[in-house]
Design an enzyme around this catalytic site. Sequence first.
Site, PDB file in Angstrom:
ATOM      1  N   HIS A 171       6.839 -27.449  -0.715  1.00 26.79           N
ATOM      2  CA  HIS A 171       6.226 -28.587  -1.384  1.00 26.79           C
ATOM      3  C   HIS A 171       5.160 -28.139  -2.390  1.00 26.79           C
ATOM      4  CE1 HIS A 171       8.138 -31.638   1.260  1.00 26.79           C
ATOM      5  NE2 HIS A 171       8.247 -30.567   2.036  1.00 26.79           N
TER       6      HIS A 171
ATOM      7  N   GLU B   9       0.820  -1.206   0.000  1.00 28.16           N
ATOM      8  CA  GLU B   9       0.000   0.000   0.000  1.00 28.16           C
ATOM      9  C   GLU B   9       0.858   1.263   0.000  1.00 28.16           C
ATOM     10  OE1 GLU B   9      -4.345   0.986   1.941  1.00 28.16           O
ATOM     11  OE2 GLU B   9      -2.815   0.126   3.245  1.00 28.16           O
TER      12      GLU B   9
ATOM     13  N   LYS C 203     -13.611   1.384  -3.900  1.00 28.58           N
ATOM     14  CA  LYS C 203     -14.715   1.831  -3.048  1.00 28.58           C
ATOM     15  C   LYS C 203     -15.734   2.625  -3.863  1.00 28.58           C
ATOM     16  CE  LYS C 203     -11.974   2.172   1.232  1.00 28.58           C
ATOM     17  NZ  LYS C 203     -11.488   3.091   2.276  1.00 28.58           N
TER      18      LYS C 203
END
Length: 428
Positions: A302, A281, A418
């Site tokens: 793995h 951010e 948003k």
Amino acid sequence: MIKTILKNTLKKIDLNKYESKVKNIHNMIHNKTGAGNEFLGWTDWPTNYDKSEYAKMKTISTEIKGMVKDIVVIGIGGSYLGSRAAIEMVNGLHAEETHNIYYAGHTLSSTYTYQLLKKLENKKFAIVVISKSGTTTEPAIAFRLFKDLLSKNLGKDKVNLNKYIVAITDKSKGALKKQAVENNYQTFTINDDIGGRYSVLTPVGIFIMMLANINTDLVLEGAQLAMKDTNNDDVMKNEAYKYAVARDSLLKDYNFKSEMFVAYEIQMQLIAEWWKQLFGESEGKNGQGLLPTSAIFSTDLHSLGQFIQDGTKNVMFETIVKIKKTPHDLSIAKDELDLEGLNYLTKFSLHEINNVALEGVLEAHTKDGLVPNIVLEMDTMDSKMFGYLSYWFMKSCAMSSYLLEINPFNQPGVEVYKQRMFKLLGKK
């Protein structure tokens, strides 16, 4: 308490080239003259925090722990990641805790929220809601839902609802502050000059750590030590700046696009999540920055290990966290039959085996896989270490962001989703 080791980067990191830049940026940070300087309050917070508020947090946290066993922390991003990272790192994942701390408001998942609500049915619990504005969608929805459930659970005692709710919010304004004043909730302050992802050492993180029985005096002591250690404009001596410069060089000089944060202790997984938010951010702006990713080894060896070893090259480098001493260690007993062929390991402790695995993987990924590695060597995983590493990474991130010539403290890209979401939902 953190040492930056660059001998496995495979590429020449010319620290000398950065000397003047680092000095200038260091002065810019401490004189608060760079972009976003109004959000640099965290730089001296470890010594300048509000001592009376800190004492009050201790009192209120003790009272809450005496009232309930279950506590719901409502927040998203920097409002919950830091404290959760601290709790998992310091207490471990299976500690014998006297209180259950649950998290809400960090997701819009109906299933997750429904199941947590069901778990708390007919129980008295406390709510700590963390939001500067009180209008951020995810925590605002969660607060309404869990406040309604708490009121129902309290029954005739719902007149005392305010005793079970703590709001960590703006000092004087915002929807949550208004609710807190109208309903007489206990409040603690999110300072105007400290942004969410830099707030872990403020009430945002410290109060939750207190509820989890973490020694916050030691957390702040560690942060104070990091503050002292990183108050140095010499890139050759400042380990946090050395890390920032190495990242910058691998990005700009050698065109690496992604950094994988790797820990060999599973209780560091939320540290990785906090680190991803901090750097992602802060730096991901103007088409710049490294993509922060993470893995836990040996678990992810793995799966992701195959790609790291043999996959696409010149895309990613690793930053490895090496813990010198763990809070707990185990020995392996000899077995007479030794059917698994493990008796040769009995001369090592489990932590020693884990660190040998680290060295083996480091050699494989660098010498055979040709993947550059930065190693961050840390002393241990206790309260003081958490305080140290959180401040250390924030200081490194500020340096790294300013090396990219961007504002480390805003997040314009977050606002885009948003706006789109509100439009689709029909918000006026």
